[in-house]
Motif scaffolding. Structure first.
Motif, PDB file in Angstrom:
ATOM      1  N   THR A 104       1.046  -1.207  -0.048  1.00 60.66           N
ATOM      2  CA  THR A 104       0.061  -0.052   0.052  1.00 60.66           C
ATOM      3  C   THR A 104       0.923   1.255  -0.071  1.00 60.66           C
ATOM      4  O   THR A 104       1.960   1.309   0.710  1.00 60.66           O
ATOM      5  CB  THR A 104      -0.814  -0.008   1.286  1.00 60.66           C
ATOM      6  OG1 THR A 104      -1.911  -0.989   1.280  1.00 60.66           O
ATOM      7  CG2 THR A 104      -1.456   1.237   1.406  1.00 60.66           C
ATOM      8  N   VAL A 105       0.739   2.177  -0.904  1.00 65.96           N
ATOM      9  CA  VAL A 105       1.573   3.141  -0.997  1.00 65.96           C
ATOM     10  C   VAL A 105       0.704   4.643  -0.852  1.00 65.96           C
ATOM     11  O   VAL A 105      -0.682   4.880  -1.230  1.00 65.96           O
ATOM     12  CB  VAL A 105       2.178   3.527  -2.338  1.00 65.96           C
ATOM     13  CG1 VAL A 105       2.860   5.049  -2.328  1.00 65.96           C
ATOM     14  CG2 VAL A 105       2.705   2.402  -3.001  1.00 65.96           C
ATOM     15  N   ILE A 106       1.140   5.198   0.350  1.00 59.97           N
ATOM     16  CA  ILE A 106       0.484   6.392   0.816  1.00 59.97           C
ATOM     17  C   ILE A 106       1.207   7.663   0.433  1.00 59.97           C
ATOM     18  O   ILE A 106       2.365   7.778   1.016  1.00 59.97           O
ATOM     19  CB  ILE A 106       0.008   6.458   2.165  1.00 59.97           C
ATOM     20  CG1 ILE A 106      -0.844   5.133   2.672  1.00 59.97           C
ATOM     21  CG2 ILE A 106      -0.691   7.656   2.818  1.00 59.97           C
ATOM     22  CD1 ILE A 106      -0.836   4.804   4.104  1.00 59.97           C
ATOM     23  N   VAL A 107       0.637   8.578  -0.177  1.00 61.14           N
ATOM     24  CA  VAL A 107       1.179   9.930  -0.617  1.00 61.14           C
ATOM     25  C   VAL A 107       0.490  11.021   0.125  1.00 61.14           C
ATOM     26  O   VAL A 107      -0.598  11.100   0.408  1.00 61.14           O
ATOM     27  CB  VAL A 107       1.034  10.394  -1.958  1.00 61.14           C
ATOM     28  CG1 VAL A 107       1.725  11.535  -2.342  1.00 61.14           C
ATOM     29  CG2 VAL A 107       1.484   9.028  -3.030  1.00 61.14           C
ATOM     30  N   ALA A 108       1.517  11.701   1.111  1.00 63.49           N
ATOM     31  CA  ALA A 108       0.687  12.732   2.159  1.00 63.49           C
ATOM     32  C   ALA A 108       1.705  13.924   2.119  1.00 63.49           C
ATOM     33  O   ALA A 108       2.796  13.990   1.496  1.00 63.49           O
ATOM     34  CB  ALA A 108       1.243  11.653   3.322  1.00 63.49           C
ATOM     35  N   SER A 109       0.874  14.876   2.562  1.00 63.65           N
ATOM     36  CA  SER A 109       1.605  16.216   2.548  1.00 63.65           C
ATOM     37  C   SER A 109       0.952  16.889   4.047  1.00 63.65           C
ATOM     38  O   SER A 109       0.403  16.346   4.769  1.00 63.65           O
ATOM     39  CB  SER A 109       0.915  17.009   1.442  1.00 63.65           C
ATOM     40  OG  SER A 109      -0.435  17.199   1.697  1.00 63.65           O
ATOM     41  N   ILE A 110       1.692  17.925   4.332  1.00 65.12           N
ATOM     42  CA  ILE A 110       1.392  18.463   5.584  1.00 65.12           C
ATOM     43  C   ILE A 110      -0.179  18.844   5.403  1.00 65.12           C
ATOM     44  O   ILE A 110      -0.439  19.974   4.464  1.00 65.12           O
ATOM     45  CB  ILE A 110       2.271  19.878   5.804  1.00 65.12           C
ATOM     46  CG1 ILE A 110       3.613  19.461   6.197  1.00 65.12           C
ATOM     47  CG2 ILE A 110       1.645  20.631   6.978  1.00 65.12           C
ATOM     48  CD1 ILE A 110       3.848  18.500   7.248  1.00 65.12           C
ATOM     49  N   GLY A 111      -0.743  18.581   6.509  1.00 61.93           N
ATOM     50  CA  GLY A 111      -2.411  18.954   6.462  1.00 61.93           C
ATOM     51  C   GLY A 111      -3.378  18.393   5.212  1.00 61.93           C
ATOM     52  O   GLY A 111      -4.352  18.592   5.172  1.00 61.93           O
ATOM     53  N   GLY A 112      -2.507  17.414   4.347  1.00 67.54           N
ATOM     54  CA  GLY A 112      -3.346  16.727   3.239  1.00 67.54           C
ATOM     55  C   GLY A 112      -3.493  17.928   2.190  1.00 67.54           C
ATOM     56  O   GLY A 112      -4.301  17.433   1.464  1.00 67.54           O
ATOM     57  N   ALA A 113      -2.740  19.169   2.244  1.00 69.10           N
ATOM     58  CA  ALA A 113      -2.871  20.031   1.350  1.00 69.10           C
ATOM     59  C   ALA A 113      -2.534  19.788  -0.060  1.00 69.10           C
ATOM     60  O   ALA A 113      -1.629  18.897  -0.265  1.00 69.10           O
ATOM     61  CB  ALA A 113      -2.251  21.209   1.951  1.00 69.10           C
ATOM     62  N   PRO A 114      -3.212  20.201  -0.996  1.00 69.15           N
ATOM     63  CA  PRO A 114      -2.746  20.083  -2.444  1.00 69.15           C
ATOM     64  C   PRO A 114      -1.227  20.409  -2.417  1.00 69.15           C
ATOM     65  O   PRO A 114      -0.773  21.410  -2.188  1.00 69.15           O
ATOM     66  CB  PRO A 114      -3.599  20.985  -3.341  1.00 69.15           C
ATOM     67  CG  PRO A 114      -4.710  20.939  -2.413  1.00 69.15           C
ATOM     68  CD  PRO A 114      -4.309  21.120  -1.030  1.00 69.15           C
ATOM     69  N   VAL A 115      -0.657  19.571  -3.531  1.00 73.52           N
ATOM     70  CA  VAL A 115       0.973  19.886  -3.763  1.00 73.52           C
ATOM     71  C   VAL A 115       0.973  20.269  -5.157  1.00 73.52           C
ATOM     72  O   VAL A 115       0.478  19.729  -6.041  1.00 73.52           O
ATOM     73  CB  VAL A 115       1.984  18.859  -3.561  1.00 73.52           C
ATOM     74  CG1 VAL A 115       3.247  18.744  -4.031  1.00 73.52           C
ATOM     75  CG2 VAL A 115       1.922  18.688  -1.891  1.00 73.52           C
ATOM     76  N   LYS A 116       1.770  21.483  -5.416  1.00 73.88           N
ATOM     77  CA  LYS A 116       1.926  21.905  -6.705  1.00 73.88           C
ATOM     78  C   LYS A 116       3.203  21.942  -7.423  1.00 73.88           C
ATOM     79  O   LYS A 116       4.200  21.930  -6.421  1.00 73.88           O
ATOM     80  CB  LYS A 116       1.710  23.591  -6.767  1.00 73.88           C
ATOM     81  CG  LYS A 116       0.123  23.884  -6.300  1.00 73.88           C
ATOM     82  CD  LYS A 116      -0.175  25.323  -6.514  1.00 73.88           C
ATOM     83  CE  LYS A 116      -1.511  25.655  -5.876  1.00 73.88           C
ATOM     84  NZ  LYS A 116      -1.817  26.996  -5.879  1.00 73.88           N
ATOM     85  N   THR A 117       3.351  21.472  -8.619  1.00 72.75           N
ATOM     86  CA  THR A 117       4.860  21.228  -9.096  1.00 72.75           C
ATOM     87  C   THR A 117       4.728  20.925 -10.656  1.00 72.75           C
ATOM     88  O   THR A 117       3.799  20.307 -11.209  1.00 72.75           O
ATOM     89  CB  THR A 117       5.573  19.823  -8.610  1.00 72.75           C
ATOM     90  OG1 THR A 117       6.720  19.847  -9.083  1.00 72.75           O
ATOM     91  CG2 THR A 117       4.780  18.867  -8.807  1.00 72.75           C
ATOM     92  N   GLY A 118       5.604  22.009 -11.385  1.00 71.83           N
ATOM     93  CA  GLY A 118       5.520  21.904 -12.738  1.00 71.83           C
ATOM     94  C   GLY A 118       4.333  22.061 -13.556  1.00 71.83           C
ATOM     95  O   GLY A 118       4.236  21.473 -14.557  1.00 71.83           O
TER      96      GLY A 118
END
Length: 224
Positions: free
Chosen positions: A31-45
């Motif tokens: 199982t792969v979990i992609v996570a961010s601080i606060g579950g906030a959207p991540v922007k890149t490129g």
């Protein structure tokens, strides 16, 4: 079931985590979990990754996989993000990274005296954290597995799958994704690329990285 947590951040290099994600998710009991601080959207490129897990709510993982990118310096300097990396590393059986994600591992105090890979333009910065830089697609040092620059994420993922399961499983994933690299140019290695290409790329990378070196050295200096 094996849980892999990938903590992402703004201006992460998307292939650093989407390539391993593609490979790893083909193994049914990973199982792969992609996570961010606060579950906030991540922007890149120009892309936005949404519906992410909240990094602060994840209590443990079997594999911690830290990706790199130009945003790694901001991530390194974010106490909340770095604290989450340190906390999850304590629970993980394997601590891993792709590309300049190893800079974040170094900042988290996880590379002292250990061999690690990174993107060639960032590799020597690992010394600031007491790591032993090593030029390779994948470097294994105990439970630490690090991938080199960007596309090494595919090689890294296959190495990790063979470690988590077995070589047959890894090779089945490789065949399913038809990972059979045959690049049209021999310019993928800084040591062997044509000289003029190397200088052009170093100039471009220098402009993109900006003051990364000074910030890394300043951060490492505060920890001494």
């Amino acid at each position: 079931m094996t849980t892999v947590v990938i903590p992402v951040y703004d201006e992460v290099t998307q292939l650093d985590f989407t390539a391993p994600h593609q490979f790893l998710t083909l193994v049914p009991d990973i199982t792969v979990i992609v996570a961010s601080i606060g579950g906030a959207p991540v922007k890149t490129g120009g892309l936005v990754f949404d519906q992410l897990a909240d990094l602060d709510t994840i209590e443990q993982c079997d594999v911690l996989l830290v990706p790199g990118g130009l945003g790694c310096i901001n991530a390194m300097e974010n106490p909340q993000y770095l604290s989450a990396v340190q906390r999850l590393a304590k629970t993980a059986t394997y601590i891993t990274s792709v590309c300049s994600g190893s800079i974040i591992l170094g900042a988290a105090g996880l590379l002292t005296g250990r061999r690690a890979a990174s993107h060639w333009a960032w590799l020597d910065l690992l010394r600031a954290f007491g790591a032993v830089p090593e030029k390779a697609r994948v470097v294994r040092d105990g439970n630490l597995i690090t991938g080199g620059g960007v596309t090494a994420g595919a090689d890294f993922a296959l190495t990790l799958i063979s470690e988590l399961r077995d070589e047959d499983t890894a090779q089945c994933v490789q065949l399913a994704l038809e990972y059979d690299p045959q690049p049209p140019f021999d310019a993928g290695n800084a040591d062997t690329a044509p000289t003029h290409i190397r200088y052009m790329t170093i100039d471009q990378m220098g402009k993109l990285m900006g003051d990364a070196r000074q910030r890394v050295e300043a951060f490492a200096g505060r920890g001494r």
